[in-house]
Design an enzyme around this catalytic site. Structure first.
Site, PDB file in Angstrom:
ATOM      1  CG  ASP A   1      -2.009   1.050   1.179  1.00 14.96           C
ATOM      2  OD1 ASP A   1      -2.895   0.974   0.319  1.00 14.96           O
ATOM      3  OD2 ASP A   1      -1.950   1.982   1.996  1.00 14.96           O
TER       4      ASP A   1
ATOM      5  CE1 TYR B   1      -4.797   6.798  -0.234  1.00 12.91           C
ATOM      6  CE2 TYR B   1      -4.652   7.402   2.082  1.00 12.91           C
ATOM      7  CZ  TYR B   1      -4.707   6.429   1.096  1.00 12.91           C
ATOM      8  OH  TYR B   1      -4.659   5.105   1.434  1.00 12.91           O
TER       9      TYR B   1
ATOM     10  CG  HIS C   1      -4.896  -3.490   0.751  1.00 10.72           C
ATOM     11  ND1 HIS C   1      -4.151  -3.244  -0.376  1.00 10.72           N
ATOM     12  CD2 HIS C   1      -4.815  -2.357   1.508  1.00 10.72           C
ATOM     13  CE1 HIS C   1      -3.650  -2.033  -0.323  1.00 10.72           C
ATOM     14  NE2 HIS C   1      -4.027  -1.469   0.814  1.00 10.72           N
TER      15      HIS C   1
END
Length: 388
Positions: free
Chosen positions: A180, A314, A370
């Protein structure tokens, strides 16, 4: 010389009591009746149950004591043009001679807690496999590290922070594992500091570029003559479904991070719903316990910078030139290992991975999602032992 200080988590009792007061005062929305649970988000009954347990059953002090059994520290790290930050990290050395220094980098909505299942095994070694000295930092804006407090703190700075931490610990040569966001930070470290410091890196959740005839002619030709496997076809379908229905959080956090920040900071139930959705949707039928879910979310709620601060990473991804995913995909000659889990969020054809560097180890797993180090810890441990 960076200042390194032993650290124990010790959340003030007043903060715990305030959390319980906020939980008790929650106004829950009405929900549409739906025969498909999770199709519109986390079921209201789940959130109400978790909120009630968080308020009057969840024992944070017990969780805190368990986490504190792992050796933790903070280091004062100076970042060029950005100032000095306190970086929180777990650091456990192996008793095995010639153990390999390993930097483990977490993702979102994870934290340093992701390393706790693999660390006990990694520090063990034997004749058949190597041991590791494990370093697992909280990224800036996460966990018990400092807030970035300055616009523009990007993956270049996250990479500098992690690298300088390893140097401060005396590890001038090391390897990396990340998934990630951790895989993005790993790539920036590899590209900035190269083989001189990073001997190899192992990643899950890769986002390589598609080979083109101009940039990678031999690889492009190989792609044309190599049919996709059933695993790759399913992976592309999984990636497309995620892009269509699962990444609204990314668009919001990367464009207007402070909007969601208000409810994340003020409403523990809002934070719970926001993260719990990902914990459910991004795994491969992993059976979370309520204590695990609330541990992950409590680390965000009690974090030094506050849960809203994690949104900024982000914003950084898409407000960099070139974009972070593009920059991270550049070729490096640092050896690369890959783990591809069938229920991860991004699963592109494995030949694409070779646009990033020499792939010296790769494995596909029919089970796993994930949060690989937490869902399938033995798989990650076995990969690292086999790769090295």
């Amino acid at each position: 010389m960076s200042s390194i200080t032993p650290f124990k988590i010790a959340i003030p009792e007043a903060k715990i009591e305030r959390l319980k007061q906020k939980l008790a005062l929650t106004d829950f929305p009405e929900f549409h009746s739906d025969e498909e649970p999770w199709s519109l988000g986390p079921p209201g009954a789940d959130i109400k149950r978790l909120a009630k347990y968080w308020e009057d059953g969840f024992d944070w002090r017990s969780i805190e004591a368990h986490i504190n059994t792992f050796p933790q520290y903070t280091a004062s790290i100076s970042i060029e043009q950005y100032g000095t930050y306190d970086v929180h990290f777990i650091h456990q050395q192996s008793k095995v001679n010639n153990a390999i220094p390993l930097l483990f980098i977490h993702g979102w909505p994870g934290s340093f807690i992701e390393v706790t299942k693999i660390l006990p095994e990694l520090i063990q070694g034997g004749e058949r496999y190597p041991a590791f000295h494990v370093v697992a930092p909280s990224l800036i804006d996460f966990g018990f590290s400092s807030a970035s407090n300055k616009r523009g703190f990007n993956f270049d700075q996250h990479a500098e922070t992690c690298h300088k931490l390893m140097l401060a610990l005396g590890y001038h040569e090391y390897v990396i594992q990340g998934g990630d966001l951790g895989s993005l930070v790993a790539r920036f470290i590899v590209l900035k500091y190269g083989k001189k410091h990073v001997k190899a890196h192992h990643m899950n959740t890769l986002a390589p570029s598609q080979p083109t005839e101009t940039d990678h002619p031999e690889l492009f030709a190989q792609m044309q003559s190599t049919p996709l496997t059933a695993f790759e076809q399913a992976g592309l379908a999984r990636t497309a479904a995620f892009n269509e229905e699962g990444n609204g959080y990314f668009k919001q956090q990367s464009t207007k991070p402070e909007t969601t920040g208000f409810f994340m900071a003020d409403s523990p139930v809002g934070l719970l719903a926001w993260i719990y959705e990902k914990l459910h949707d991004w795994v491969d039928n992993y059976k979370w316990t309520d204590d695990e879910i609330l541990t992950w979310i409590s680390i965000y709620y009690f974090s030094k910078a506050g849960p809203a601060a994690t949104n900024y990473v982000y914003h950084a991804i898409v407000h960099r030139d070139p974009l972070c995913f593009v920059a991270a995909g550049a070729y490096s000659d640092v050896p690369l290992g890959t783990a591809r889990f069938a229920k991860d969020l991004i699963l592109l054809p494995k030949l694409w991975d070779r646009t990033m560097g020499p792939v010296v180890y790769e494995k596909e797993y029919e089970k796993g999602g994930h949060f690989a180090a937490y869902e399938r810890p033995h798989a990650i441990v076995d990969d690292l032992r086999s790769m090295f």
